[in-house]
Design an enzyme around this catalytic site. Structure first.
Site, PDB file in Angstrom:
ATOM      1  N   ALA A 113     -70.728 -28.470  43.295  1.00  0.00           N
ATOM      2  CA  ALA A 113     -72.148 -28.578  43.635  1.00  0.00           C
ATOM      3  C   ALA A 113     -72.531 -30.046  43.656  1.00  0.00           C
ATOM      4  CB  ALA A 113     -72.997 -27.835  42.622  1.00  0.00           C
ATOM      5  N   LYS A 114     -73.432 -30.313  44.584  1.00  0.00           N
ATOM      6  CA  LYS A 114     -73.953 -31.670  44.739  1.00  0.00           C
ATOM      7  C   LYS A 114     -74.477 -32.214  43.422  1.00  0.00           C
ATOM      8  CE  LYS A 114     -76.663 -30.755  48.069  1.00  0.00           C
ATOM      9  NZ  LYS A 114     -77.079 -30.390  49.415  1.00  0.00           N
ATOM     10  N   ARG A 115     -75.275 -31.329  42.756  1.00  0.00           N
ATOM     11  CA  ARG A 115     -75.958 -31.827  41.551  1.00  0.00           C
ATOM     12  C   ARG A 115     -74.971 -32.148  40.422  1.00  0.00           C
ATOM     13  NH1 ARG A 115     -77.500 -26.690  42.272  1.00  0.00           N
ATOM     14  NH2 ARG A 115     -76.533 -25.152  40.908  1.00  0.00           N
TER      15      ARG A 115
END
Ligand code: GLU
Length: 276
Positions: free
Chosen positions: A246-248
């Protein structure tokens, strides 16, 4: 059947390997069948989507060699199309205004479902007079699908999931989803259903995190008289700790890998070999 697939990212950041895997799945299915592979930018949320990410996504796909066919559809340029679809549902009394704030929704959620917030239906209980009064006061509202009414009208909808066969749609899984936000005249669910049909998509290849949404999409297709594509929900790529990329969480972006001198062919080969 002429196979049409698509990759439909939201340009809210740079692509990582998980996106590459999803894009590859659609591309490979189209290419293996002499079909068409489309790219669509799902950028209706102007606060989160940025043109520089949109350009970067296209650049990264080209770098990977995942070339698409025809023009890229950019959703933000077609808001009127989605409004027309929304109005068709509205005219049939299948939507209701929801005045709840984000925190009210979180507090009153009916049941957490795999991380999804299921709306408890507070505003569905409002009378027509209460609704009109709040709208007259200038209160902001979203428009939600009245799922139980919609299911009564649509009857049973089914879809074919490549790995498991025919499934009955259970749109109650996501509940009364938002079809138009107070600040955006549409929503992901409505746009995706509209565009998959408009673009003649025959096979939707996407991550299994969207399986619950598929149940809602199939209901919307039935309501709007649109064809239901075949679905293939793939597993999500995970990091070494088994956590989904995930990006986050700082999953390395394709562009960072490129700048670090990694080679696109090797990346794709790794993806296909280690595919879950
Ligand atoms: N735009 C969605 C996303 O980036 C994907 C939509 C889809 O594949 O149906 O999560």
């Amino acid at each position: 059947m002429h196979v049409v697939t698509r990759f439909a990212p939201s340009p809210t950041g740079y692509l990582h390997l998980g996106h590459a895997f999803s894009a590859y799945a659609g591309w490979a299915k189209a290419r293996a069948n002499g079909g068409t592979f489309l790219v669509r930018l799902e950028d209706i949320d102007a606060t989160r989507c940025k043109p520089n990410y949109a350009n970067a996504i296209l650049e990264d796909l080209r770098w990977l060699g995942l070339h698409w066919d025809g023009a890229v559809r950019v959703q933000s340029a077609h808001l009127d199309d989605y409004t027309a679809a929304l109005n068709r549902l509205e005219e049939r009394g299948l939507l209701y205004p929801c005045f709840c704030s984000r925190s009210e929704i979180m507090q009153a959620q009916a049941a957490p479902h795999g991380g999804e917030v299921i709306y408890s239906g507070t505003c569905k209980a409002l009378s027509a007079a209460e609704r009109a009064a709040r709208i007259a006061e200038g209160r902001k509202y979203a428009r939600r699908l009245d799922v139980s009414r919609a299911v009564r009208e649509a009857g049973v909808s089914r879809f074919s999931e490549e790995s498991t066969g025919w499934l009955e749609a259970v749109p109650q899984r996501l509940g009364d989803v938002v079809l138009a936000r107070h600040d955006i005249p549409t929503s992901y669910h409505l746009c995706v259903v509209h565009d998959d049909a408009l673009q003649g998509v025959t096979h939707v290849t996407r991550g299994e995190d969207l399986l619950a949404a598929t149940h809602t999409h199939v209901l919307l297709q039935t309501l709007l008289g649109l064809p239901t594509p075949i679905y293939a929900h793939h597993k999500l790529l995970t990091d070494n700790n088994g956590k989904r990329l995930a990006k986050r969480d700082g999953a390395p972006t394709l562009r960072a890998m490129r700048l670090a001198g990694e080679d696109a062919i090797t990346i794709l080969k790794q993806l296909t070999e280690s595919a879950p």
